[in-house]
Enzyme design. Structure first.
Site, PDB file in Angstrom:
ATOM      1  N   GLU A 163       0.805  -1.231   0.000  1.00  0.00           N
ATOM      2  CA  GLU A 163       0.000   0.000   0.000  1.00  0.00           C
ATOM      3  C   GLU A 163       0.836   1.279   0.000  1.00  0.00           C
ATOM      4  O   GLU A 163       0.561   2.208   0.768  1.00  0.00           O
ATOM      5  CB  GLU A 163      -0.960  -0.008   1.193  1.00  0.00           C
ATOM      6  CG  GLU A 163      -1.819  -1.260   1.246  1.00  0.00           C
ATOM      7  CD  GLU A 163      -2.824  -1.271   2.400  1.00  0.00           C
ATOM      8  OE1 GLU A 163      -2.744  -0.397   3.276  1.00  0.00           O
ATOM      9  OE2 GLU A 163      -3.674  -2.176   2.409  1.00  0.00           O
ATOM     10  N   GLU A 278      -5.800 -10.809  -1.773  1.00  0.00           N
ATOM     11  CA  GLU A 278      -6.601 -10.655  -0.542  1.00  0.00           C
ATOM     12  C   GLU A 278      -8.095 -10.610  -0.873  1.00  0.00           C
ATOM     13  O   GLU A 278      -8.835  -9.760  -0.379  1.00  0.00           O
ATOM     14  CB  GLU A 278      -6.197  -9.374   0.205  1.00  0.00           C
ATOM     15  CG  GLU A 278      -4.729  -9.316   0.558  1.00  0.00           C
ATOM     16  CD  GLU A 278      -4.352  -8.115   1.428  1.00  0.00           C
ATOM     17  OE1 GLU A 278      -5.248  -7.458   2.015  1.00  0.00           O
ATOM     18  OE2 GLU A 278      -3.147  -7.830   1.530  1.00  0.00           O
TER      19      GLU A 278
HETATM   20  C1  XIL Z   1      -6.036  -6.995   8.173  1.00  0.00           C
HETATM   21  C2  XIL Z   1      -6.215  -8.296   8.937  1.00  0.00           C
HETATM   22  O1  XIL Z   1      -7.056  -9.152   8.204  1.00  0.00           O
HETATM   23  C3  XIL Z   1      -6.796  -8.050  10.294  1.00  0.00           C
HETATM   24  O2  XIL Z   1      -6.775  -9.269  11.033  1.00  0.00           O
HETATM   25  C4  XIL Z   1      -6.012  -6.976  11.026  1.00  0.00           C
HETATM   26  O3  XIL Z   1      -6.664  -6.657  12.225  1.00  0.00           O
HETATM   27  C5  XIL Z   1      -5.866  -5.741  10.180  1.00  0.00           C
HETATM   28  O4  XIL Z   1      -5.291  -6.075   8.926  1.00  0.00           O
HETATM   29  N1  XIL Z   1      -4.911  -4.959   3.608  1.00  0.00           N
HETATM   30  C6  XIL Z   1      -3.841  -5.708   4.033  1.00  0.00           C
HETATM   31  C7  XIL Z   1      -4.012  -6.638   5.169  1.00  0.00           C
HETATM   32  O5  XIL Z   1      -2.787  -5.686   3.382  1.00  0.00           O
HETATM   33  O6  XIL Z   1      -2.843  -6.767   5.936  1.00  0.00           O
HETATM   34  C8  XIL Z   1      -5.137  -6.237   6.068  1.00  0.00           C
HETATM   35  O7  XIL Z   1      -5.318  -7.293   6.987  1.00  0.00           O
HETATM   36  C9  XIL Z   1      -6.404  -5.994   5.257  1.00  0.00           C
HETATM   37  C10 XIL Z   1      -6.189  -4.873   4.275  1.00  0.00           C
END
Ligand code: XIL
Length: 365
Positions: A163, A278
């Protein structure tokens, strides 16, 4: 001088899928009956399928562990490799939970993906005010050498930088204002890739970002900014091998085949593979009913555009069951407690989303 970056082929990215999962009997006992695993259906079409999970859930929920073992050909540590998990104090690393995920992967015979080495979130509180011009480079170097070095040659891939682009921050280069950026300037992105490659020359190194999937002007602008970042990384000869498209989708998004395909062509032309990293779908109107159908339709619409592209090598969901979806805990999402974003429901029963994902794999040539 940095070595010329390796150009990964689709084969490199999915090579991990060749490992046949060995599922111990205690995990099989809880497996749900479903026709064929997502991992197997995807692998048939040359796509690596997997999901993200937490050590806590593997350790406390054998039924969920069995579901992961059954469906996945790769597992991502959802939180357990983030700074907040690994770095309790400036001079200490704690690999307990990360090693638990790695151990689970070893037991079920699939590789682990690393997530994530450089991010502006999930930093431990001791980092506040400590990432500055003097400390940032050594902090990154120690972190990356230690963490990547520990799993050297064993991980499928690393989300090296997560990001880094945010157009709302108003910089001409599109980069997000983060502690790393403020301390090191824009070159911190290339530096992170170089450090990761030095610590594990065999790892597939990924730049990962969100908000680049749909047809909105904002997503289009961000796709352009991400391409510019990739161009700068290539010009700096940084070893970046793949683009991770997070794909946190919502049911109100519209997807444009042409714009996305052009973007994927541009990414491929720069020698990068694409991984969906994701994937999940938040429903914007859960109170309307029919949520499962809307969510399934969004999966199908997105996957039918991205999966068939020659550069797409992996499809990874952010969890497998609604029970543990991070969106359920995200208070900024409306009616977050009612969301059903993933392929399996709270009781690990298959949902229309599962059929939609399987069907999208099956439609591939
Ligand atoms: C999220 C996790 O799923 C949660 O468990 C945590 O509390 C916060 O982070 N983008 C990303 C991930 O790259 O690392 C994030 O994951 C979701 C958004």
């Amino acid at each position: 001088m940095t070595a010329a970056p390796r150009q990964p082929r689709r084969r490199d990215v999915i090579a991990a899928a060749a490992v046949l999962p060995f599922v111990p009997a205690d995990l099989c006992a809880h497996a749900v009956a479903a026709p064929a695993s997502l991992g197997a259906v995807a692998a048939d079409k040359g796509i690596l399928f997997g999901t993200a999970c937490l050590a806590r859930h593997i350790e406390t929920d054998p039924a969920y562990a069995a579901l992961l073992a059954r469906e996945c050909r790769v597992i991502v540590a959802q939180d357990d490799l983030k700074w907040a998990a690994l770095r309790p104090a400036p001079d200490r690393f704690d690999f307990t939970r990360a090693d638990a995920v790695a151990g689970f992967c070893r037991r079920i015979g699939v590789p682990m993906r690393g997530h994530t080495l450089v991010w502006h979130e999930a930093l431990p509180s001791w980092c506040n005010g400590r990432i500055d011009v003097r400390t940032a480079a050594p902090l990154l170097a120690t972190h990356i050498a230690t963490v990547v070095g520990r799993y050297r040659s064993r991980l499928h891939s690393w989300d090296v930088v997560n990001e880094a682009v945010d157009l709302d921050d108003g910089r001409a280069d599109g980069l997000r204002e983060t502690p790393w950026m403020r301390a090191l300037g824009p070159s911190y992105v290339a530096l992170a890739f170089e450090l990761a490659a030095a610590a594990d020359p065999s790892a597939l190194l990924v730049y990962n970002d969100f908000g680049i999937c749909d047809a909105s002007p904002k997503a289009r602008a961000k796709r352009t900014a991400v391409l510019r970042l990739i161009d700068r990384l290539k010009a700096a000869r940084a070893p970046v091998h793949a683009l991770g498209i997070q794909a946190h989708l919502s049911t109100s998004m519209t997807f444009e085949g042409r714009g996305m395909t052009d973007f994927l062509n541009d990414v491929a032309d720069r020698g990068l593979r694409v991984m969906i990293t994701e994937l999940d779908v938040a429903d914007d109107t859960p109170s309307l009913g029919n949520q499962d159908a809307r969510v399934a339709d969004a999966y199908a619409a997105f996957l039918d555009i991205v999966l068939p592209h020659r550069s797409t090598a992996a499809c990874i969901t952010w969890g497998l069951s609604d029970r543990y979806s991070w969106l359920r805990f995200l208070e900024s999402t409306p009616s977050h407690g009612d969301l059903r974003p993933l392929p399996y429901d709270d009781g690990y029963r298959p949902k229309p989303a599962l059929n939609a994902i399987q069907a999208a794999f099956a439609r591939l040539p």
